[in-house]
Design a protein around this motif. Structure first.
Motif, PDB file in Angstrom:
ATOM      1  N   ASP A  85      12.828   0.645   2.740  1.00 31.03           N
ATOM      2  CA  ASP A  85      13.737   1.027   1.662  1.00 31.03           C
ATOM      3  C   ASP A  85      15.062   1.517   2.234  1.00 31.03           C
ATOM      4  O   ASP A  85      16.116   1.370   1.599  1.00 31.03           O
ATOM      5  N   THR A  86      14.988   2.130   3.417  1.00 28.74           N
ATOM      6  CA  THR A  86      16.180   2.619   4.103  1.00 28.74           C
ATOM      7  C   THR A  86      16.005   2.398   5.593  1.00 28.74           C
ATOM      8  O   THR A  86      14.915   2.625   6.144  1.00 28.74           O
TER       9      THR A  86
ATOM     10  N   ASP B 276      10.286  12.609  -1.601  1.00 24.38           N
ATOM     11  CA  ASP B 276       9.116  13.496  -1.613  1.00 24.38           C
ATOM     12  C   ASP B 276       7.980  12.941  -0.774  1.00 24.38           C
ATOM     13  O   ASP B 276       7.285  13.685  -0.080  1.00 24.38           O
ATOM     14  N   ARG B 277       7.776  11.632  -0.831  1.00 19.14           N
ATOM     15  CA  ARG B 277       6.739  10.980  -0.013  1.00 19.14           C
ATOM     16  C   ARG B 277       7.454   9.993   0.905  1.00 19.14           C
ATOM     17  O   ARG B 277       8.137   9.074   0.440  1.00 19.14           O
ATOM     18  N   LEU B 278       7.290  10.191   2.200  1.00 19.41           N
ATOM     19  CA  LEU B 278       8.104   9.467   3.175  1.00 19.41           C
ATOM     20  C   LEU B 278       7.230   8.897   4.281  1.00 19.41           C
ATOM     21  O   LEU B 278       6.378   9.588   4.847  1.00 19.41           O
ATOM     22  N   ALA B 279       7.470   7.625   4.609  1.00 20.24           N
ATOM     23  CA  ALA B 279       6.829   6.961   5.746  1.00 20.24           C
ATOM     24  C   ALA B 279       7.907   6.620   6.767  1.00 20.24           C
ATOM     25  O   ALA B 279       8.807   5.811   6.484  1.00 20.24           O
ATOM     26  N   LEU B 280       7.839   7.252   7.937  1.00 19.53           N
ATOM     27  CA  LEU B 280       8.769   6.974   9.025  1.00 19.53           C
ATOM     28  C   LEU B 280       8.176   5.879   9.903  1.00 19.53           C
ATOM     29  O   LEU B 280       7.066   6.017  10.406  1.00 19.53           O
ATOM     30  N   VAL B 281       8.925   4.805  10.119  1.00 14.42           N
ATOM     31  CA  VAL B 281       8.428   3.666  10.887  1.00 14.42           C
ATOM     32  C   VAL B 281       9.128   3.625  12.235  1.00 14.42           C
ATOM     33  O   VAL B 281      10.359   3.587  12.319  1.00 14.42           O
TER      34      VAL B 281
ATOM     35  N   GLN C 230       0.837  -1.206   0.000  1.00 13.01           N
ATOM     36  CA  GLN C 230       0.000   0.000   0.000  1.00 13.01           C
ATOM     37  C   GLN C 230       0.871   1.255   0.000  1.00 13.01           C
ATOM     38  O   GLN C 230       0.625   2.200  -0.766  1.00 13.01           O
ATOM     39  N   LEU C 231       1.894   1.275   0.850  1.00 14.53           N
ATOM     40  CA  LEU C 231       2.782   2.444   0.917  1.00 14.53           C
ATOM     41  C   LEU C 231       3.557   2.616  -0.389  1.00 14.53           C
ATOM     42  O   LEU C 231       3.636   3.720  -0.947  1.00 14.53           O
ATOM     43  N   HIS C 232       4.127   1.543  -0.877  1.00 16.52           N
ATOM     44  CA  HIS C 232       4.879   1.635  -2.129  1.00 16.52           C
ATOM     45  C   HIS C 232       3.966   1.972  -3.305  1.00 16.52           C
ATOM     46  O   HIS C 232       4.357   2.722  -4.214  1.00 16.52           O
ATOM     47  N   GLY C 233       2.745   1.452  -3.278  1.00 15.61           N
ATOM     48  CA  GLY C 233       1.799   1.750  -4.357  1.00 15.61           C
ATOM     49  C   GLY C 233       1.423   3.213  -4.431  1.00 15.61           C
ATOM     50  O   GLY C 233       1.085   3.723  -5.511  1.00 15.61           O
ATOM     51  N   GLU C 234       1.485   3.898  -3.279  1.00 16.96           N
ATOM     52  CA  GLU C 234       1.203   5.332  -3.249  1.00 16.96           C
ATOM     53  C   GLU C 234       2.475   6.167  -3.383  1.00 16.96           C
ATOM     54  O   GLU C 234       2.443   7.383  -3.206  1.00 16.96           O
ATOM     55  N   GLY C 235       3.582   5.519  -3.665  1.00 20.77           N
ATOM     56  CA  GLY C 235       4.828   6.237  -3.924  1.00 20.77           C
ATOM     57  C   GLY C 235       5.620   6.615  -2.697  1.00 20.77           C
ATOM     58  O   GLY C 235       6.498   7.498  -2.769  1.00 20.77           O
ATOM     59  N   PHE C 236       5.391   5.945  -1.573  1.00 26.61           N
ATOM     60  CA  PHE C 236       6.105   6.280  -0.340  1.00 26.61           C
ATOM     61  C   PHE C 236       7.411   5.512  -0.230  1.00 26.61           C
ATOM     62  O   PHE C 236       7.475   4.302  -0.511  1.00 26.61           O
ATOM     63  N   HIS C 237       8.438   6.219   0.201  1.00 27.58           N
ATOM     64  CA  HIS C 237       9.712   5.625   0.593  1.00 27.58           C
ATOM     65  C   HIS C 237       9.580   5.259   2.063  1.00 27.58           C
ATOM     66  O   HIS C 237       9.246   6.098   2.894  1.00 27.58           O
ATOM     67  N   ILE C 238       9.849   4.012   2.420  1.00 29.71           N
ATOM     68  CA  ILE C 238       9.704   3.549   3.798  1.00 29.71           C
ATOM     69  C   ILE C 238      11.052   3.646   4.499  1.00 29.71           C
ATOM     70  O   ILE C 238      12.027   2.987   4.101  1.00 29.71           O
ATOM     71  N   ALA C 239      11.117   4.480   5.532  1.00 29.93           N
ATOM     72  CA  ALA C 239      12.339   4.657   6.311  1.00 29.93           C
ATOM     73  C   ALA C 239      12.090   4.143   7.723  1.00 29.93           C
ATOM     74  O   ALA C 239      11.248   4.674   8.449  1.00 29.93           O
TER      75      ALA C 239
END
Length: 280
Positions: free
Chosen positions: A251-252, A229-234, A198-207
């Motif tokens: 992703d990082t 530009d689009r970032l998800a902090l976990v 879902q996150l990747h499908g909306e263009g989010f980089h998962i950090a």
């Protein structure tokens, strides 16, 4: 006025002299879990303490069910209720009696029973967001509330909480957040097998914030021109940190540089540092 309780001149102001009114059950030593499953409610209930939190809940579009107020707090309750001031029952009583009902002293003078709103889908929440926070299995409601306060203050767009994360509508989480839990868009996510696509499908980089040998320094990750530009902090659970599933989805992997031999910060403190860094 009797025993500090004003005369109930308004139709929806109800003086509490005994505790046998069934409408008071919302406040009767109820646990957060019991409120979430409350009978007679469509999606469960939560409790909003203080006029400030009640006002924020009403502004967020949440529907009040009733208010419990100390005698001197009736006017504050009516102001906080806004459009509901003349229709929602306001139960007013002396402090000793209300403490007997709830099991605690109403230090803030007001506590409201609120209908839980329907949570939106993660995809709907992500659609217009640029910076989101994912809370994986954060168990302590105090930490959840503190993270929401940082999100509200520093400016992330939304929060996703995983299935085993503590409920942001728990009383302590709402109180610690100063009501920002009611302002910041959030929803419950599925596990990583669904959430990551879902996150990747909306263009989010998962950090993912974690201690790992291959982790990138937060300073480097947040430096000018490098932040996606689009970032998800976990952020992960207290003590255990992030699960292997969360790390595999990332992703990082990012870490906050520490000094004096300290390996990490409390998760709530780490959220504030990380949000400030990527928002600056």
């Amino acid at each position: 006025m009797a025993n500090g309780v004003p005369d109930a001149a308004d139709d929806n102001v109800i003086r509490v002299t005994t505790l046998d009114d069934p409408r008071l059950r919302d406040y009767s030593h109820q646990t957060d879990v019991a409120l979430r499953k409350a009978q007679g409610s469509e999606h469960g209930l939560y409790l909003a303490e203080s006029a400030l939190v009640l006002e924020r809940a009403v502004r967020a579009g949440h529907v009040p069910r009733s208010v419990l107020a100390l005698g001197a707090s009736v006017d504050d309750a009516r102001l906080a209720l806004g459009p509901w001031a003349d229709s929602v029952p306001i139960f007013v009583g002396a402090g000793e009696l209300l403490a007997e009902l709830t099991g605690y002293i109403l230090h803030r003078g007001i506590i409201a029973s609120m209908n839980r709103p329907v949570l939106v889908s993660p995809v709907e929440l992500l659609r217009d967001a640029r910076l989101v926070v994912v809370l994986e299995n954060v168990a302590d409601p105090t930490n959840v509330g503190a993270i929401f306060r940082s999100v509200g203050a520093i400016g992330a767009d939304a929060v996703l909480v995983t299935p085993r994360c503590s409920d942001p509508f728990y009383r302590r989480a709402i109180r610690v957040s100063m009501g920002t839990v009611l302002q910041v868009p959030w929803t419950r996510s599925a596990d990583w097998s669904i959430l990551a696509p879902q996150l990747h499908g909306e263009g989010f980089h998962i950090a993912a914030l974690a201690l790992a040998d291959d982790a990138v320094s937060l300073r480097s990750f947040a430096s000018e021109g490098r932040r996606p530009d689009r970032l998800a902090l976990v952020l992960g659970a207290e003590g255990d940190g992030l699960t292997p599933e969360a790390l595999a989805a990332a992703d990082t992997v990012v870490s906050i540089p520490m000094a004096h031999g300290i390996d990490s910060l409390n998760v709530a403190a780490a959220s504030a540092v990380a949000l400030w860094a990527v928002s600056a």
